[in-house]
Design an enzyme around this catalytic site. Structure first.
Site, PDB file in Angstrom:
ATOM      1  N   ASN A  12       0.726  -1.208   0.009  1.00 53.13           N
ATOM      2  CA  ASN A  12      -0.199   0.036   0.022  1.00 53.13           C
ATOM      3  C   ASN A  12       0.860   1.273   0.012  1.00 53.13           C
ATOM      4  O   ASN A  12       1.664   1.687   0.946  1.00 53.13           O
ATOM      5  CB  ASN A  12      -0.674  -0.015   1.306  1.00 53.13           C
ATOM      6  CG  ASN A  12      -1.543   1.387   1.652  1.00 53.13           C
ATOM      7  OD1 ASN A  12      -1.676   2.156   0.615  1.00 53.13           O
ATOM      8  ND2 ASN A  12      -2.161   1.556   2.653  1.00 53.13           N
ATOM      9  N   LYS A  14      -0.092   4.201  -0.122  1.00 50.77           N
ATOM     10  CA  LYS A  14      -0.500   5.510   0.163  1.00 50.77           C
ATOM     11  C   LYS A  14      -0.220   6.821  -0.504  1.00 50.77           C
ATOM     12  O   LYS A  14      -0.145   6.448  -1.853  1.00 50.77           O
ATOM     13  CB  LYS A  14      -0.241   5.674   1.449  1.00 50.77           C
ATOM     14  CG  LYS A  14      -0.251   4.406   2.461  1.00 50.77           C
ATOM     15  CD  LYS A  14      -0.120   4.775   3.925  1.00 50.77           C
ATOM     16  CE  LYS A  14      -0.143   3.422   4.715  1.00 50.77           C
ATOM     17  NZ  LYS A  14      -0.235   3.583   6.113  1.00 50.77           N
ATOM     18  N   HIS A  98      -9.439   1.566   4.526  1.00 51.89           N
ATOM     19  CA  HIS A  98      -8.163   1.481   5.349  1.00 51.89           C
ATOM     20  C   HIS A  98      -8.386   2.475   6.451  1.00 51.89           C
ATOM     21  O   HIS A  98      -9.238   3.502   6.290  1.00 51.89           O
ATOM     22  CB  HIS A  98      -7.041   2.098   4.531  1.00 51.89           C
ATOM     23  CG  HIS A  98      -5.830   1.974   5.061  1.00 51.89           C
ATOM     24  ND1 HIS A  98      -5.526   3.063   5.906  1.00 51.89           N
ATOM     25  CD2 HIS A  98      -4.808   1.207   4.937  1.00 51.89           C
ATOM     26  CE1 HIS A  98      -4.162   2.817   6.181  1.00 51.89           C
ATOM     27  NE2 HIS A  98      -3.778   1.785   5.823  1.00 51.89           N
ATOM     28  N   GLU A 100      -7.142   4.921   7.485  1.00 59.78           N
ATOM     29  CA  GLU A 100      -6.750   6.366   7.190  1.00 59.78           C
ATOM     30  C   GLU A 100      -7.915   7.070   6.678  1.00 59.78           C
ATOM     31  O   GLU A 100      -8.239   8.137   6.648  1.00 59.78           O
ATOM     32  CB  GLU A 100      -5.462   6.618   6.477  1.00 59.78           C
ATOM     33  CG  GLU A 100      -4.172   6.428   7.381  1.00 59.78           C
ATOM     34  CD  GLU A 100      -2.858   5.784   6.732  1.00 59.78           C
ATOM     35  OE1 GLU A 100      -2.857   5.644   5.161  1.00 59.78           O
ATOM     36  OE2 GLU A 100      -2.112   5.202   7.299  1.00 59.78           O
ATOM     37  N   GLU A 168      -5.946  -4.719  10.219  1.00 58.07           N
ATOM     38  CA  GLU A 168      -4.656  -3.986  10.601  1.00 58.07           C
ATOM     39  C   GLU A 168      -5.205  -2.996  11.841  1.00 58.07           C
ATOM     40  O   GLU A 168      -5.746  -2.061  11.697  1.00 58.07           O
ATOM     41  CB  GLU A 168      -4.642  -2.824   9.334  1.00 58.07           C
ATOM     42  CG  GLU A 168      -4.277  -3.216   8.142  1.00 58.07           C
ATOM     43  CD  GLU A 168      -3.543  -2.282   7.120  1.00 58.07           C
ATOM     44  OE1 GLU A 168      -2.603  -2.695   6.696  1.00 58.07           O
ATOM     45  OE2 GLU A 168      -4.331  -1.132   6.717  1.00 58.07           O
ATOM     46  N   GLY A 174       2.125   2.301  10.762  1.00 55.64           N
ATOM     47  CA  GLY A 174       3.080   3.468  10.461  1.00 55.64           C
ATOM     48  C   GLY A 174       3.710   3.959  12.079  1.00 55.64           C
ATOM     49  O   GLY A 174       4.431   4.969  11.980  1.00 55.64           O
ATOM     50  N   SER A 213       3.152  -2.024  10.335  1.00 50.46           N
ATOM     51  CA  SER A 213       4.561  -1.968  10.662  1.00 50.46           C
ATOM     52  C   SER A 213       5.134  -3.346  10.294  1.00 50.46           C
ATOM     53  O   SER A 213       6.101  -4.011  10.926  1.00 50.46           O
ATOM     54  CB  SER A 213       4.617  -1.579  12.032  1.00 50.46           C
ATOM     55  OG  SER A 213       4.272  -0.480  12.324  1.00 50.46           O
TER      56      SER A 213
HETATM   57  P1  PGA Z   1       2.902   0.490   7.724  1.00 42.60           P
HETATM   58  O1  PGA Z   1       1.057   0.584   6.845  1.00 42.60           O
HETATM   59  O2  PGA Z   1       3.322  -0.852   7.165  1.00 42.60           O
HETATM   60  O3  PGA Z   1       3.525   1.658   7.360  1.00 42.60           O
HETATM   61  O4  PGA Z   1       2.357   0.222   9.353  1.00 42.60           O
HETATM   62  C1  PGA Z   1       0.210  -0.392   6.676  1.00 42.60           C
HETATM   63  C2  PGA Z   1      -1.038   0.062   6.026  1.00 42.60           C
HETATM   64  O5  PGA Z   1      -1.295   1.224   6.125  1.00 42.60           O
HETATM   65  O6  PGA Z   1      -1.502  -0.600   5.080  1.00 42.60           O
END
Ligand code: PGA
Length: 251
Positions: A12, A14, A98, A100, A168, A174, A213
């Site tokens: 992903n 982003k 997601h 976000e 997630e 993140g 992460s």
């Molecule tokens: P990350 O993000 O691996 O940077 O924690 C995962 C995601 O948002 O799908």
């Protein structure tokens, strides 16, 4: 459960990478990853880089998907993109719900469920994200939150088709904090039971990815858990080398 599904490792991106950067990444990715029947690989660039990624990955077996869509086929929805538009571009999947988008952009469970139905009916693979916040986990609400997030999809989709669920935990995205493999396994098992409770053996066959992460250093252990059928990778998918190392860890 039945035999383990082929794992999926999805990047992903982003809101990172221009079309030129995406093209360059994909050229290097297909050199570094010649393919292996033991794992599926997909990248999810921003809309503006989808065409470049599709072109560079054509024939490689590596799939390309979008990070969002609107459930309607077309209409007066300024700034939105439909499933049909993604399909004509050569996308095969789409990330939906997601955290976000849920937490920063305010998307509701119902709206996310509508998107899953639309993607699924159009023939795209929906990668449907669920997960609790830190406060929800600390309040013992993880299972309640995850089942609420799944419920609309379970009601509206007659059968899962090629649905993929990504667990997630919001507190792990993140932040560098990863769920322990045991914790991931526990929630994945709960999701599996919930899906199988409605869809029976078809629910058992749904791939459940872990995200939050995921890094080359922790991927192998997470992916070794029986209910973890792949990974949705953010930060570590932005460079070819760590991403390929996570892909290898899934085999
Ligand atoms: P990350 O993000 O691996 O940077 O924690 C995962 C995601 O948002 O799908």
């Amino acid at each position: 459960m039945t035999s383990r599904p082929v794992p999926l490792v999805a990047g992903n991106w982003k809101m990172y990478k221009t079309a030129a950067e995406a093209g360059d990444f994909c050229r290097r990715l297909r050199k570094a990853w010649p393919g292996n029947a033991g794992v599926e690989v997909a990248v999810f660039p921003p809309y503006t880089a989808l065409a470049a990624a599709v072109t560079e990955l054509a024939g490689s077996g590596i799939q390309v998907g979008a990070q969002n869509l609107h459930p309607a086929a077309s209409g007066a929805f300024t700034g939105e993109i439909s499933a049909g538009m993604l399909l004509t571009l050569g996308c095969t999947g789409v990330i939906i719900g997601h955290s976000e988008r849920r937490h920063v952009l305010g998307e509701s469970d119902d709206f996310c469920a509508e998107k899953v139905v639309s993607a699924s009916q159009a023939g795209l693979v929906p990668v449907f994200c669920v997960g609790e916040t830190l406060a929800e986990r600390q309040g013992g609400k993880t299972e309640a939150v995850v089942s609420r997030q799944l419920s609309g999809v379970l009601k509206q989709l007659q059968e899962p088709g090629r649905l993929v669920v990504a667990y997630e935990p919001v507190w792990a995205i993140g932040t560098g904090i990863t769920a322990t493999p045991a914790l991931a396994q526990e929630v994945h098992r709960f999701i599996r039971k919930t899906l199988a409770g409605v869809w029976g053996s078809k629910g058992e066959a749904v791939r459940i990815l872990y995200g939050g992460s995921v890094k080359p250093e922790n991927a192998r252990e997470l992916l070794s858990k029986p209910e973890v059928n792949g990974a949705l990778v953010g930060g570590a998918s932005l460079e070819v080398e760590p991403f390929v190392s996570i892909v290898k860890a899934a085999i």
